[in-house]
Enzyme design. Structure first.
Site, mmCIF file in Angstrom:
data_model
loop_
_atom_site.group_PDB
_atom_site.id
_atom_site.type_symbol
_atom_site.label_atom_id
_atom_site.label_comp_id
_atom_site.label_asym_id
_atom_site.label_seq_id
_atom_site.Cartn_x
_atom_site.Cartn_y
_atom_site.Cartn_z
ATOM 1 N N MET A 147 0.848 -1.195 0.000
ATOM 2 C CA MET A 147 0.000 0.000 0.000
ATOM 3 C C MET A 147 0.888 1.252 0.000
ATOM 4 O O MET A 147 0.438 2.342 0.339
ATOM 5 C CB MET A 147 -0.934 -0.010 1.210
ATOM 6 C CG MET A 147 -1.880 -1.222 1.178
ATOM 7 S SD MET A 147 -3.441 -0.982 2.022
ATOM 8 C CE MET A 147 -2.894 -0.639 3.668
ATOM 9 N N GLY A 148 2.164 1.082 -0.341
ATOM 10 C CA GLY A 148 3.058 2.236 -0.504
ATOM 11 C C GLY A 148 3.611 2.792 0.796
ATOM 12 O O GLY A 148 3.543 2.159 1.840
ATOM 13 N N GLY B 231 11.256 -2.326 5.482
ATOM 14 C CA GLY B 231 10.539 -3.609 5.410
ATOM 15 C C GLY B 231 10.094 -3.905 3.974
ATOM 16 O O GLY B 231 10.280 -5.016 3.468
ATOM 17 N N HIS B 232 9.514 -2.897 3.300
ATOM 18 C CA HIS B 232 9.101 -3.092 1.903
ATOM 19 C C HIS B 232 10.318 -3.378 1.011
ATOM 20 O O HIS B 232 10.265 -4.224 0.128
ATOM 21 C CB HIS B 232 8.429 -1.821 1.361
ATOM 22 C CG HIS B 232 7.141 -1.467 2.019
ATOM 23 N ND1 HIS B 232 7.010 -0.392 2.861
ATOM 24 C CD2 HIS B 232 5.910 -2.046 1.945
ATOM 25 C CE1 HIS B 232 5.758 -0.311 3.282
ATOM 26 N NE2 HIS B 232 5.076 -1.298 2.754
ATOM 27 N N ASP C 54 2.328 -8.880 9.484
ATOM 28 C CA ASP C 54 0.893 -9.146 9.361
ATOM 29 C C ASP C 54 0.717 -10.658 9.288
ATOM 30 O O ASP C 54 0.403 -11.214 8.232
ATOM 31 C CB ASP C 54 0.348 -8.466 8.115
ATOM 32 C CG ASP C 54 0.441 -6.958 8.220
ATOM 33 O OD1 ASP C 54 -0.355 -6.376 8.954
ATOM 34 O OD2 ASP C 54 1.355 -6.380 7.606
ATOM 35 N N SER D 5 4.250 1.412 7.955
ATOM 36 C CA SER D 5 3.944 2.754 7.424
ATOM 37 C C SER D 5 3.203 3.556 8.484
ATOM 38 O O SER D 5 3.305 4.781 8.535
ATOM 39 C CB SER D 5 3.098 2.648 6.163
ATOM 40 O OG SER D 5 3.773 1.844 5.220
ATOM 41 N N ARG D 6 2.444 2.876 9.332
ATOM 42 C CA ARG D 6 1.649 3.575 10.353
ATOM 43 C C ARG D 6 2.517 4.156 11.480
ATOM 44 O O ARG D 6 2.025 4.979 12.248
ATOM 45 C CB ARG D 6 0.577 2.655 10.932
ATOM 46 C CG ARG D 6 -0.534 2.380 9.929
ATOM 47 C CD ARG D 6 -1.726 1.669 10.551
ATOM 48 N NE ARG D 6 -2.873 1.665 9.664
ATOM 49 C CZ ARG D 6 -3.245 0.640 8.892
ATOM 50 N NH1 ARG D 6 -2.548 -0.470 8.887
ATOM 51 N NH2 ARG D 6 -4.305 0.732 8.114
HETATM 52 O O1 PAF Z 1 -0.090 -5.731 3.662
HETATM 53 C C1 PAF Z 1 -0.548 -4.840 2.913
HETATM 54 O O2 PAF Z 1 0.093 -3.815 2.649
HETATM 55 C C2 PAF Z 1 -1.925 -5.010 2.310
HETATM 56 O O3 PAF Z 1 -2.789 -5.607 3.199
HETATM 57 C C3 PAF Z 1 -1.923 -5.744 0.954
HETATM 58 C C4 PAF Z 1 -1.424 -7.179 1.111
HETATM 59 C C5 PAF Z 1 -1.043 -5.003 -0.034
HETATM 60 C C6 PAF Z 1 -3.337 -5.821 0.379
HETATM 61 O O4 PAF Z 1 -3.868 -4.554 0.179
#
Ligand code: PAF
Length: 285
Positions: A33-34, A39-40, A153, A189-190
């Site tokens: 979700m950007g 981590g990303h 998650d 991100s939060r």
């Molecule tokens: O983990 C996330 O960022 C979101 O839940 C995902 C997997 C991109 C789905 O919108």
């Protein structure tokens, strides 16, 4: 390295993937979700090890946010995200608009039962149906051979694995360990919502996990006693409000009585207005 393409149209995305597949190359997707953090970027690096071509999707999915959640203020930084992805060997940044993903007349939901009835599913009704619906759609649009998800998650990962099996989706689900800040806070991100005081207070999640791991290393095997201890620890931290503390089997997400090498301690705690989650395996064999 060739320049990264930015694609917004699902039709163009599918056509790109058809061409890549026809050439015998393997596509690995990193759904996001950007508002990228380390981590990303770790997920992108992992995807680069698995696939010949990496696609990152960036879509703030309205369907997974509850009515009173943070969809409107969810942090966004598209230009910066493109720059970072471009530095990480990403071939395509797929960033469809909400109308492209949910065109007029859309009325389908993909929902995993059971696994979604506990932990975050309890406090965020409808959230996981939003996640699974969009992930199936992303899989159909991007047609990846594999997809990488982070373990922060944890429930999302379990739900997506279940869905891929249940729906015979030919996508290999790969997980990546939680990436933490130097002081232990799980990257999210939060975290950008936290002010300096809250950022300090947010450390209580990682500290609670450490406390529990220490108890288990010292021989504790009673899950309910340990849960109470963790709850008491967090309750004693200023500005922290527990959503849940649970020790569950890492596959079924059912609560355990006895701690084994399958046991996972999962937490959701509100720091101010920000709800944070974290988890750890308790016994590493
Ligand atoms: O983990 C996330 O960022 C979101 O839940 C995902 C997997 C991109 C789905 O919108």
């Amino acid at each position: 390295m060739t320049a990264m393409e930015v694609i917004g149209s699902p039709v163009e995305m599918s056509a790109w993937s058809d061409r890549v597949r026809a050439s015998g190359k393997r596509i690995c997707l990193v759904p996001t979700m950007g508002f990228f953090h380390e981590g990303h970027l770790a997920l992108m690096r992992k995807a680069g090890e698995i696939g010949d071509k990496v696609v990152v999707s960036l879509f703030v999915n309205p369907m997974q946010f509850g009515a009173h959640e943070d969809l409107d203020r969810y942090p966004r930084a598209f230009a910066r995200d493109c720059e970072l992805a471009g530095q990480h060997n990403v071939s395509v940044m797929f960033a469809p608009s909400p109308d492209a993903v949910y065109p007029k007349g859309f009325q389908t939901r993909v929902e995993v039962e059971g696994l979604t009835g506990t932990l975050c599913g309890r406090s965020r009704p409808g959230h996981f149906a939003g996640v699974t619906t969009v992930v199936v759609k992303l899989f159909h649009m991007v047609k990846p051979h594999s997809a990488v998800f982070g373990e922060k998650d944890f429930q999302q990962l379990a739900v997506i694995k279940r869905m891929t099996i249940d729906l015979n989706l030919e996508v290999e689900i790969v997980s990546h360990p939680i990436v933490r800040e130097k002081d232990g806070l799980a990257m999210s991100s939060r975290n950008s919502y936290l002010n300096a005081e809250e950022r300090r207070r947010a450390l209580c999640l990682h500290q609670a996990l450490q406390l529990a791991r220490g108890r288990v290393a010292a021989g504790e095997r009673n899950a309910s006693l340990l849960c109470v201890e963790v709850q008491q620890y967090i309750a004693g931290c200023a500005g922290a409000e527990i959503d849940y503390v649970a020790i569950v089997d890492s596959e079924t997400l059912v609560s355990c009585d006895e701690i084994t090498d399958q046991s996972l301690l999962a937490l959701a705690v509100k720091i101010g207005r920000t709800r944070l989650i974290d988890n750890t395996h308790l016994l590493v064999s």
